[in-house]
Motif scaffolding. Structure first.
Motif, PDB file in Angstrom:
ATOM      1  N   GLY A   1      38.146  49.179  49.924  1.00 53.18           N
ATOM      2  CA  GLY A   1      38.423  49.305  48.504  1.00 53.18           C
ATOM      3  C   GLY A   1      39.212  50.565  48.185  1.00 53.18           C
TER       4      GLY A   1
ATOM      5  N   VAL B   1      32.237  48.360  44.768  1.00 52.25           N
ATOM      6  CA  VAL B   1      30.892  48.109  44.223  1.00 52.25           C
ATOM      7  C   VAL B   1      30.065  47.267  45.192  1.00 52.25           C
ATOM      8  N   PHE B   2      30.702  46.253  45.791  1.00 54.09           N
ATOM      9  CA  PHE B   2      29.997  45.415  46.757  1.00 54.09           C
ATOM     10  C   PHE B   2      29.569  46.225  47.979  1.00 54.09           C
TER      11      PHE B   2
ATOM     12  N   TRP C   1      43.553  46.449  41.309  1.00 52.97           N
ATOM     13  CA  TRP C   1      42.506  47.334  40.808  1.00 52.97           C
ATOM     14  C   TRP C   1      41.184  46.582  40.695  1.00 52.97           C
ATOM     15  N   ILE C   2      41.251  45.373  40.190  1.00 52.77           N
ATOM     16  CA  ILE C   2      40.032  44.570  40.059  1.00 52.77           C
ATOM     17  C   ILE C   2      39.417  44.307  41.434  1.00 52.77           C
ATOM     18  N   ILE C   3      40.281  43.929  42.394  1.00 54.43           N
ATOM     19  CA  ILE C   3      39.791  43.656  43.744  1.00 54.43           C
ATOM     20  C   ILE C   3      39.210  44.924  44.374  1.00 54.43           C
TER      21      ILE C   3
ATOM     22  N   ILE D   1      37.942  47.641  42.889  1.00 49.96           N
ATOM     23  CA  ILE D   1      36.675  48.007  42.260  1.00 49.96           C
ATOM     24  C   ILE D   1      35.550  47.086  42.738  1.00 49.96           C
ATOM     25  N   TYR D   2      35.856  45.799  42.796  1.00 45.18           N
ATOM     26  CA  TYR D   2      34.833  44.848  43.237  1.00 45.18           C
ATOM     27  C   TYR D   2      34.396  45.134  44.668  1.00 45.18           C
ATOM     28  N   VAL D   3      35.352  45.397  45.552  1.00 42.76           N
ATOM     29  CA  VAL D   3      35.009  45.642  46.962  1.00 42.76           C
ATOM     30  C   VAL D   3      34.189  46.920  47.099  1.00 42.76           C
TER      31      VAL D   3
END
Length: 225
Positions: free
Chosen positions: A64, A203-204, A195-197, A199-201
């Protein structure tokens, strides 16, 4: 008629030794009990699962961060990986088509598919960044159309009421926003998608790290209890 000697009553037969059971006692007592063995096994498994989950979380966080730091490099690597996969899969498909031809089975479409895979893989090798950009735009259009269709069906369906209708309206609004963004400024839309990807990665990955430590602490409490 001769009778065979009863070995169970012979003093030289091991089974007749009255101290045999006592001799086996210390060796049996020195081995681990089933409970200790089970605890040891669970501890080993817990350690293995802990490190696997922890490593996955760390790698996810690093990936990320890499998306934020060097998005172009990530796009190029992803394109090269997909291109290599298509070339290898195309070669295997052609080999399978040749095997089917030797066995008298239909093979024309399979051969064509293998050739198309190889050509597409080579094209992606030549321009991996352009492929990543085109794929990202395609994904954004799919997302927009998906949200639009879902919103329309939510509003048209009689089974959805109240807040469900509001969610349908939000789906339509966001779908229109994404379509306008992709149509007017695809580069900005792709950056937002990255950016969405990213942030998601991240957080995951943090979630996996926290879950790894929680699972290890629970395993320790279970072993001590």
């Amino acid at each position: 008629m001769t009778t065979s000697p009863d070995h169970s009553e012979s003093p030289d037969f091991p089974g007749s030794n009255p101290d045999a059971g006592h001799a086996a006692g210390p060796s049996a007592g020195s081995s681990h009990s089933p409970v200790d063995s089970a605890r040891s096994l669970l501890t080993d498994l817990g350690r293995g699962v802990f490190w696997v989950v922890l490593l996955r979380g760390i790698l996810a966080v690093l990936f990320g961060l890499l998306i934020f730091i060097a998005p172009d490099a990530v796009a190029v690597v992803a394109g090269i990986w997909i291109g290599a996969w298509l070339v290898v899969d195309g070669i295997l498909t052609i080999v399978n088509a040749n095997t089917a031809r030797k066995q008298g089975l239909p093979w024309g479409w399979e051969l064509t598919t293998g050739i198309v895979y190889i050509i597409a893989g080579i094209a992606i090798f030549i321009a991996p960044l352009a492929f990543a950009v085109a794929s990202g735009i395609f994904i954004l259009w799919l997302m927009a159309f998906g949200m639009l269709v879902r919103g329309i069906f939510t509003l048209a369906s009689k089974s959805f009421r109240g807040w469900s209708k509001l969610l349908g309206v939000l789906d339509i609004i966001f779908a229109i926003i994404v379509m306008i963004a992709v149509f007017t400024s695809p580069t900005t839309a792709l950056v937002a998608l990255l950016w969405i990807i990213g942030i998601y990665v991240i957080v995951f990955g943090i979630f996996l790290i926290v879950m790894a430590f929680m699972a290890r602490s629970q395993a320790k409490r279970a072993m001590n209890g």
